[in-house]
Design a protein around this motif. Structure first.
Motif, PDB file in Angstrom:
ATOM      1  N   ASP A   1     -11.990  -5.830  30.770  1.00 19.65           N
ATOM      2  CA  ASP A   1     -11.844  -7.287  30.865  1.00 19.65           C
ATOM      3  C   ASP A   1     -12.119  -7.790  32.289  1.00 19.65           C
ATOM      4  O   ASP A   1     -11.872  -7.093  33.271  1.00 19.65           O
ATOM      5  CB  ASP A   1     -10.484  -7.760  30.358  1.00 19.65           C
ATOM      6  CG  ASP A   1     -10.336  -7.569  28.845  1.00 19.65           C
ATOM      7  OD1 ASP A   1     -11.373  -7.416  28.166  1.00 19.65           O
ATOM      8  OD2 ASP A   1      -9.191  -7.577  28.354  1.00 19.65           O
ATOM      9  N   THR A   2     -12.632  -9.039  32.351  1.00 17.15           N
ATOM     10  CA  THR A   2     -13.255  -9.450  33.625  1.00 17.15           C
ATOM     11  C   THR A   2     -12.812 -10.791  34.201  1.00 17.15           C
ATOM     12  O   THR A   2     -12.894 -10.983  35.406  1.00 17.15           O
ATOM     13  CB  THR A   2     -14.790  -9.529  33.436  1.00 17.15           C
ATOM     14  OG1 THR A   2     -15.091 -10.478  32.405  1.00 17.15           O
ATOM     15  CG2 THR A   2     -15.379  -8.175  33.096  1.00 17.15           C
ATOM     16  N   GLY A   3     -12.380 -11.749  33.395  1.00 15.93           N
ATOM     17  CA  GLY A   3     -12.073 -13.092  33.912  1.00 15.93           C
ATOM     18  C   GLY A   3     -13.090 -14.110  33.430  1.00 15.93           C
ATOM     19  O   GLY A   3     -14.068 -13.769  32.754  1.00 15.93           O
ATOM     20  N   LEU A   4     -12.819 -15.364  33.765  1.00 12.24           N
ATOM     21  CA  LEU A   4     -13.719 -16.456  33.381  1.00 12.24           C
ATOM     22  C   LEU A   4     -14.976 -16.449  34.249  1.00 12.24           C
ATOM     23  O   LEU A   4     -14.946 -15.983  35.389  1.00 12.24           O
ATOM     24  CB  LEU A   4     -13.022 -17.813  33.582  1.00 12.24           C
ATOM     25  CG  LEU A   4     -11.828 -18.148  32.695  1.00 12.24           C
ATOM     26  CD1 LEU A   4     -11.058 -19.324  33.284  1.00 12.24           C
ATOM     27  CD2 LEU A   4     -12.279 -18.460  31.273  1.00 12.24           C
ATOM     28  N   ASN A   5     -16.025 -17.006  33.718  1.00 13.48           N
ATOM     29  CA  ASN A   5     -17.248 -17.140  34.494  1.00 13.48           C
ATOM     30  C   ASN A   5     -17.121 -18.357  35.417  1.00 13.48           C
ATOM     31  O   ASN A   5     -17.690 -19.412  35.169  1.00 13.48           O
ATOM     32  CB  ASN A   5     -18.433 -17.297  33.536  1.00 13.48           C
ATOM     33  CG  ASN A   5     -19.748 -17.378  34.274  1.00 13.48           C
ATOM     34  OD1 ASN A   5     -19.824 -17.067  35.458  1.00 13.48           O
ATOM     35  ND2 ASN A   5     -20.784 -17.810  33.585  1.00 13.48           N
ATOM     36  N   ARG A   6     -16.321 -18.215  36.469  1.00 16.38           N
ATOM     37  CA  ARG A   6     -16.163 -19.280  37.471  1.00 16.38           C
ATOM     38  C   ARG A   6     -15.876 -18.626  38.810  1.00 16.38           C
ATOM     39  O   ARG A   6     -15.459 -17.481  38.893  1.00 16.38           O
ATOM     40  CB  ARG A   6     -15.074 -20.273  37.068  1.00 16.38           C
ATOM     41  CG  ARG A   6     -13.679 -19.679  36.958  1.00 16.38           C
ATOM     42  CD  ARG A   6     -12.677 -20.697  36.451  1.00 16.38           C
ATOM     43  NE  ARG A   6     -12.455 -21.782  37.390  1.00 16.38           N
ATOM     44  CZ  ARG A   6     -11.735 -22.874  37.098  1.00 16.38           C
ATOM     45  NH1 ARG A   6     -11.204 -23.029  35.894  1.00 16.38           N
ATOM     46  NH2 ARG A   6     -11.551 -23.816  37.986  1.00 16.38           N
ATOM     47  N   LYS A   7     -16.091 -19.424  39.871  1.00 14.44           N
ATOM     48  CA  LYS A   7     -16.083 -18.877  41.228  1.00 14.44           C
ATOM     49  C   LYS A   7     -14.766 -18.191  41.587  1.00 14.44           C
ATOM     50  O   LYS A   7     -14.761 -17.105  42.181  1.00 14.44           O
ATOM     51  CB  LYS A   7     -16.380 -20.012  42.215  1.00 14.44           C
ATOM     52  CG  LYS A   7     -16.609 -19.531  43.628  1.00 14.44           C
ATOM     53  CD  LYS A   7     -17.001 -20.663  44.549  1.00 14.44           C
ATOM     54  CE  LYS A   7     -17.280 -20.139  45.959  1.00 14.44           C
ATOM     55  NZ  LYS A   7     -16.186 -19.360  46.537  1.00 14.44           N
TER      56      LYS A   7
END
Ligand SMILES: [Zn+2]
Length: 339
Positions: free
Chosen positions: A45-51
């Motif tokens: 798992d990686t996180g949202l596609n945001r900065k």
């Protein structure tokens, strides 16, 4: 600098938890699990596609000395807080492991449009539908492209360093949700199947599915497993999985009984039921709910109505373009719900 305070915890030798912030989300952060090895590394798992998520992940991976060209990924389920950032992290030599039902969902076109139509039929106000979808975090911060996916099924294995993980299919929170189990070390990487302090959200957006029934079956499946430590997708680690599973089942039993009590003689739409259920949100009234939260609440109410309908405890009435429900009267209706 904010990013200097990145939280990394070594849970077991070469198994790390990286805390990835989820701004404006009641979930607070995502737990990304990183397994380091002299061969291929694995990130779960990686996180949202945001900065904010990308910055945290890049800094965490740098501190752990992870070479992304020697790293594969396992994504527990399609929600954007788990899947979204993989497109920014995966390299051309990375394998991305994922489940088949959700790969098919991602690849099918018209998914959001079907959800919108379904929400409308279940009473979500027409004038709020488009805005609700626009503000949906799953749409705003989704992966920009879908990397090539290696499909894994229940029982398949991934070996990384000293860890041998087996895929455990746990549908419910999402259609193809999959956990990873390390049987020697008795560790379950649980995604959003089991969480503590918050309850995994169970939503239904199709008449073809019964996610709550799937979820309860998946809870029973994990309950039977020997586990010393659960590594969840959000919040803190869980030591006693059976106690937590019992709490989650009790929660859904209460919810089902609440829905039955709300349904009276007058047929009600799912949206009306959702507006009368109790929600653990810092708002005085349903009207004050943020639109995205109304959307999640509606999906959650549908999941409970679908379960009750399949059990024969409530009846649907399709009237034109709108679906309403009434409860069936028989003695001991509430006693019939025992999870
Ligand atoms: Zn999540």
């Amino acid at each position: 600098m904010e990013s200097d305070r990145i939280m990394i915890e070594e849970i077991r030798p070469d198994l790390f938890r990286v805390e990835v912030p989820l701004p404006n989300s009641p979930l607070k952060f995502l737990n990304s699990y990183v397994i380091r090895s002299s061969g291929r590394n694995l990130i779960v798992d990686t996180g949202l596609n945001r900065k904010e998520c990308l910055d945290a992940m890049q800094l965490g991976l740098k501190q752990l000395d992870i070479d992304l060209s020697k790293t594969d990924f396992f994504i527990t389920h399609l929600h954007a807080d788990h899947f979204g950032l993989v497109s920014k992290l995966a390299t051309t030599s990375s394998q991305v492991f994922f489940n088949r039902p959700e790969r098919e969902l991602i690849e099918a076109s018209g998914w959001w449009e079907r959800m919108v139509a379904y929400a409308g039929r279940n009473g979500f106000p027409e004038n709020e539908l488009q805005a609700a979808i626009r503000s949906h975090p799953g749409r705003e911060f989704a992966s920009e492209w879908v990397p090539e996916i290696s499909v894994l099924q229940d029982g398949d294995e991934i070996v990384t360093g000293n860890y041998r993980f087996k895929c455990v299919s746990t549908p419910g929170h999402s259609l193809g949700h999959t956990c990873l189990y390390e049987s020697d070390k008795k560790i379950l990487v649980a995604g959003d199947h089991i969480l503590i302090d918050i309850t995994p959200n169970i939503q239904c957006w199709s008449d073809d599915h019964n996610p709550l029934e799937n979820y309860l079956k998946s809870l029973d499946k994990v309950n039977d497993m020997e586990i010393d430590l659960v590594l969840p997708g959000h919040r803190r680690l869980i030591k006693d999985h059976r106690t937590r599973i019992a709490e989650l089942k009790a929660h859904h039993e209460r919810r089902l009984k609440e829905v039955i009590s709300i349904l009276g003689d007058d047929p009600q739409t799912d949206y009306q039921v959702a507006s009368r259920m109790t929600w653990d949100l810092d708002c005085d009234s349903w009207e004050e709910f943020p639109r995205a939260q109304k959307w999640f609440a509606t999906g959650e109410a549908i999941a409970h109505l679908r379960y009750l309908e399949k059990k024969g405890l409530i009846t649907r009435r399709d009237e034109g373009a709108i679906t309403r429900f009434t409860r069936n009267y028989h003695p001991g209706l509430l006693d019939a719900i025992s999870l």
